[in-house]
Design a protein around this motif. Structure first.
Motif, PDB file in Angstrom:
ATOM      1  N   ILE A 144     -14.991  11.624  -9.804  1.00 35.54           N
ATOM      2  CA  ILE A 144     -13.574  11.245  -9.805  1.00 35.54           C
ATOM      3  C   ILE A 144     -13.408   9.811  -9.297  1.00 35.54           C
ATOM      4  O   ILE A 144     -12.666   9.021  -9.894  1.00 35.54           O
ATOM      5  N   LEU A 145     -14.084   9.469  -8.216  1.00 32.39           N
ATOM      6  CA  LEU A 145     -13.981   8.117  -7.657  1.00 32.39           C
ATOM      7  C   LEU A 145     -14.316   7.047  -8.687  1.00 32.39           C
ATOM      8  O   LEU A 145     -13.644   6.011  -8.773  1.00 32.39           O
ATOM      9  N   LYS A 146     -15.332   7.278  -9.489  1.00 31.61           N
ATOM     10  CA  LYS A 146     -15.747   6.303 -10.498  1.00 31.61           C
ATOM     11  C   LYS A 146     -14.740   6.159 -11.632  1.00 31.61           C
ATOM     12  O   LYS A 146     -14.681   5.137 -12.287  1.00 31.61           O
ATOM     13  N   ARG A 147     -13.949   7.192 -11.863  1.00 31.95           N
ATOM     14  CA  ARG A 147     -13.020   7.193 -12.996  1.00 31.95           C
ATOM     15  C   ARG A 147     -11.561   7.078 -12.582  1.00 31.95           C
ATOM     16  O   ARG A 147     -10.679   7.083 -13.409  1.00 31.95           O
ATOM     17  N   ASP A 148     -11.326   6.969 -11.297  1.00 26.91           N
ATOM     18  CA  ASP A 148      -9.976   6.801 -10.752  1.00 26.91           C
ATOM     19  C   ASP A 148      -9.732   5.305 -10.574  1.00 26.91           C
ATOM     20  O   ASP A 148      -9.709   4.789  -9.465  1.00 26.91           O
ATOM     21  N   LYS A 149      -9.548   4.610 -11.685  1.00 27.25           N
ATOM     22  CA  LYS A 149      -9.463   3.147 -11.688  1.00 27.25           C
ATOM     23  C   LYS A 149      -8.286   2.610 -10.878  1.00 27.25           C
ATOM     24  O   LYS A 149      -8.344   1.518 -10.352  1.00 27.25           O
ATOM     25  N   ASN A 150      -7.214   3.381 -10.779  1.00 25.73           N
ATOM     26  CA  ASN A 150      -6.034   2.944 -10.022  1.00 25.73           C
ATOM     27  C   ASN A 150      -6.064   3.388  -8.566  1.00 25.73           C
ATOM     28  O   ASN A 150      -5.080   3.216  -7.854  1.00 25.73           O
ATOM     29  N   GLU A 151      -7.183   3.971  -8.156  1.00 24.00           N
ATOM     30  CA  GLU A 151      -7.354   4.459  -6.780  1.00 24.00           C
ATOM     31  C   GLU A 151      -6.163   5.306  -6.345  1.00 24.00           C
ATOM     32  O   GLU A 151      -5.599   5.137  -5.276  1.00 24.00           O
ATOM     33  N   LEU A 152      -5.802   6.234  -7.194  1.00 22.48           N
ATOM     34  CA  LEU A 152      -4.657   7.106  -6.975  1.00 22.48           C
ATOM     35  C   LEU A 152      -4.954   8.217  -5.977  1.00 22.48           C
ATOM     36  O   LEU A 152      -4.160   8.496  -5.088  1.00 22.48           O
ATOM     37  N   PHE A 153      -6.114   8.847  -6.124  1.00 22.46           N
ATOM     38  CA  PHE A 153      -6.427  10.044  -5.342  1.00 22.46           C
ATOM     39  C   PHE A 153      -6.943   9.724  -3.948  1.00 22.46           C
ATOM     40  O   PHE A 153      -7.695   8.781  -3.746  1.00 22.46           O
ATOM     41  N   LEU A 154      -6.527  10.575  -3.011  1.00 19.15           N
ATOM     42  CA  LEU A 154      -7.120  10.621  -1.677  1.00 19.15           C
ATOM     43  C   LEU A 154      -7.937  11.902  -1.616  1.00 19.15           C
ATOM     44  O   LEU A 154      -7.708  12.827  -2.399  1.00 19.15           O
ATOM     45  N   PHE A 155      -8.863  11.976  -0.679  1.00 18.34           N
ATOM     46  CA  PHE A 155      -9.776  13.110  -0.594  1.00 18.34           C
ATOM     47  C   PHE A 155      -9.844  13.615   0.837  1.00 18.34           C
ATOM     48  O   PHE A 155      -9.742  12.848   1.784  1.00 18.34           O
ATOM     49  N   SER A 156     -10.058  14.921   0.952  1.00 14.52           N
ATOM     50  CA  SER A 156     -10.228  15.514   2.272  1.00 14.52           C
ATOM     51  C   SER A 156     -11.099  16.761   2.157  1.00 14.52           C
ATOM     52  O   SER A 156     -10.843  17.630   1.319  1.00 14.52           O
ATOM     53  N   SER A 157     -12.099  16.823   2.990  1.00 14.91           N
ATOM     54  CA  SER A 157     -12.960  18.002   3.042  1.00 14.91           C
ATOM     55  C   SER A 157     -12.156  19.174   3.589  1.00 14.91           C
ATOM     56  O   SER A 157     -11.398  19.026   4.546  1.00 14.91           O
ATOM     57  N   MET A 191       0.842  -1.187   0.000  1.00 15.68           N
ATOM     58  CA  MET A 191       0.000   0.000   0.000  1.00 15.68           C
ATOM     59  C   MET A 191       0.885   1.248   0.000  1.00 15.68           C
ATOM     60  O   MET A 191       1.914   1.305   0.651  1.00 15.68           O
ATOM     61  N   LYS A 192       0.459   2.260  -0.722  1.00 15.10           N
ATOM     62  CA  LYS A 192       1.217   3.497  -0.823  1.00 15.10           C
ATOM     63  C   LYS A 192       1.080   4.318   0.445  1.00 15.10           C
ATOM     64  O   LYS A 192       0.090   4.242   1.142  1.00 15.10           O
ATOM     65  N   LYS A 193       2.112   5.101   0.706  1.00 15.95           N
ATOM     66  CA  LYS A 193       2.033   6.050   1.806  1.00 15.95           C
ATOM     67  C   LYS A 193       1.169   7.221   1.353  1.00 15.95           C
ATOM     68  O   LYS A 193       1.075   7.511   0.166  1.00 15.95           O
ATOM     69  N   ILE A 194       0.583   7.911   2.320  1.00 19.19           N
ATOM     70  CA  ILE A 194      -0.252   9.070   1.993  1.00 19.19           C
ATOM     71  C   ILE A 194       0.531  10.084   1.171  1.00 19.19           C
ATOM     72  O   ILE A 194       0.016  10.683   0.247  1.00 19.19           O
ATOM     73  N   GLN A 195       1.815  10.254   1.481  1.00 21.93           N
ATOM     74  CA  GLN A 195       2.626  11.234   0.775  1.00 21.93           C
ATOM     75  C   GLN A 195       2.768  10.891  -0.712  1.00 21.93           C
ATOM     76  O   GLN A 195       3.066  11.753  -1.518  1.00 21.93           O
ATOM     77  N   ASP A 196       2.596   9.637  -1.075  1.00 24.59           N
ATOM     78  CA  ASP A 196       2.746   9.213  -2.458  1.00 24.59           C
ATOM     79  C   ASP A 196       1.503   9.489  -3.297  1.00 24.59           C
ATOM     80  O   ASP A 196       1.567   9.471  -4.521  1.00 24.59           O
ATOM     81  N   ASN A 197       0.383   9.706  -2.641  1.00 28.73           N
ATOM     82  CA  ASN A 197      -0.879   9.896  -3.358  1.00 28.73           C
ATOM     83  C   ASN A 197      -1.240  11.368  -3.452  1.00 28.73           C
ATOM     84  O   ASN A 197      -1.137  12.095  -2.462  1.00 28.73           O
ATOM     85  N   PRO A 198      -1.714  11.796  -4.614  1.00 29.92           N
ATOM     86  CA  PRO A 198      -2.253  13.158  -4.697  1.00 29.92           C
ATOM     87  C   PRO A 198      -3.494  13.253  -3.815  1.00 29.92           C
ATOM     88  O   PRO A 198      -4.273  12.309  -3.718  1.00 29.92           O
ATOM     89  N   ILE A 199      -3.650  14.400  -3.170  1.00 28.99           N
ATOM     90  CA  ILE A 199      -4.812  14.612  -2.296  1.00 28.99           C
ATOM     91  C   ILE A 199      -5.655  15.734  -2.884  1.00 28.99           C
ATOM     92  O   ILE A 199      -5.142  16.803  -3.222  1.00 28.99           O
ATOM     93  N   ILE A 200      -6.948  15.474  -2.990  1.00 29.99           N
ATOM     94  CA  ILE A 200      -7.895  16.477  -3.464  1.00 29.99           C
ATOM     95  C   ILE A 200      -8.636  17.021  -2.246  1.00 29.99           C
ATOM     96  O   ILE A 200      -9.265  16.273  -1.500  1.00 29.99           O
ATOM     97  N   PHE A 201      -8.533  18.334  -2.059  1.00 25.97           N
ATOM     98  CA  PHE A 201      -9.238  19.023  -0.983  1.00 25.97           C
ATOM     99  C   PHE A 201     -10.448  19.717  -1.589  1.00 25.97           C
ATOM    100  O   PHE A 201     -10.310  20.432  -2.583  1.00 25.97           O
ATOM    101  N   PHE A 202     -11.615  19.514  -0.997  1.00 30.21           N
ATOM    102  CA  PHE A 202     -12.852  20.023  -1.570  1.00 30.21           C
ATOM    103  C   PHE A 202     -13.777  20.542  -0.474  1.00 30.21           C
ATOM    104  O   PHE A 202     -13.623  20.178   0.692  1.00 30.21           O
ATOM    105  N   ASP A 203     -14.735  21.354  -0.864  1.00 27.65           N
ATOM    106  CA  ASP A 203     -15.743  21.879   0.060  1.00 27.65           C
ATOM    107  C   ASP A 203     -16.729  20.760   0.370  1.00 27.65           C
ATOM    108  O   ASP A 203     -17.506  20.354  -0.488  1.00 27.65           O
ATOM    109  N   GLY A 204     -16.679  20.266   1.586  1.00 23.44           N
ATOM    110  CA  GLY A 204     -17.478  19.107   1.970  1.00 23.44           C
ATOM    111  C   GLY A 204     -18.972  19.326   2.060  1.00 23.44           C
ATOM    112  O   GLY A 204     -19.728  18.364   2.111  1.00 23.44           O
TER     113      GLY A 204
END
Length: 136
Positions: A26-39, A1-14
């Motif tokens: 994005i979740l549906k089209r992120d087939k490699n589960e690359l992105f992490l998310f944070s409100s 499993m990748k470290k958090i630092q290795d994954n791009p993080i998307i910050f959004f208005d929750g």
């Protein structure tokens, strides 16, 4: 499993319906589960973004943290699209449009997003299978 630092993080208005729909898109089209998310309202976001001198954030901006660099507004959207499956990656070609034009259009929609798409009273809680992709 990748470290958090290795994954791009998307910050959004929750609490923004448009923003939450965009995360689902994005979740549906992120087939490699690359992105992490944070409100942007979360403590995790505040803590991470403080390290990048991003305080008193305007919640009208999506933020992408990728390889130690921060991208906002239209540039963040295009960099995210570039990593999605399907034809969406080709929208990155719009990066040739000057940032001030792209961000003007972005800000136009962002300013009206609650009126057009609505607002929630609280941030969405991810399902159990998606919980690992969301920072709290």
């Amino acid at each position: 499993m990748k470290k958090i630092q290795d994954n791009p993080i998307i910050f959004f208005d929750g609490v923004c319906n448009l923003c939450n729909s965009s995360v689902q898109f994005i979740l549906k089209r992120d087939k490699n589960e690359l992105f992490l998310f944070s409100s942007l309202q979360s403590d995790a976001s505040k803590e991470i973004l403080l390290q990048y001198k991003l305080e008193n954030l305007d919640l009208r901006s999506i933020i992408l943290l990728e390889n130690g660099k921060v991208y906002q507004k239209s540039t963040a959207i295009l960099r995210i699209a570039k990593r999605l499956s399907g034809l969406y990656k080709y929208t990155y070609g719009f990066i040739i449009i000057p940032t001030f034009i792209r961000d003007f259009l972005y800000s136009f929609v962002a300013k009206r997003r609650y009126k057009w798409f609505g607002k929630r009273t609280s941030c969405v809680i991810p399902t159990a299978d998606l919980k690992l992709r969301f920072l709290e």
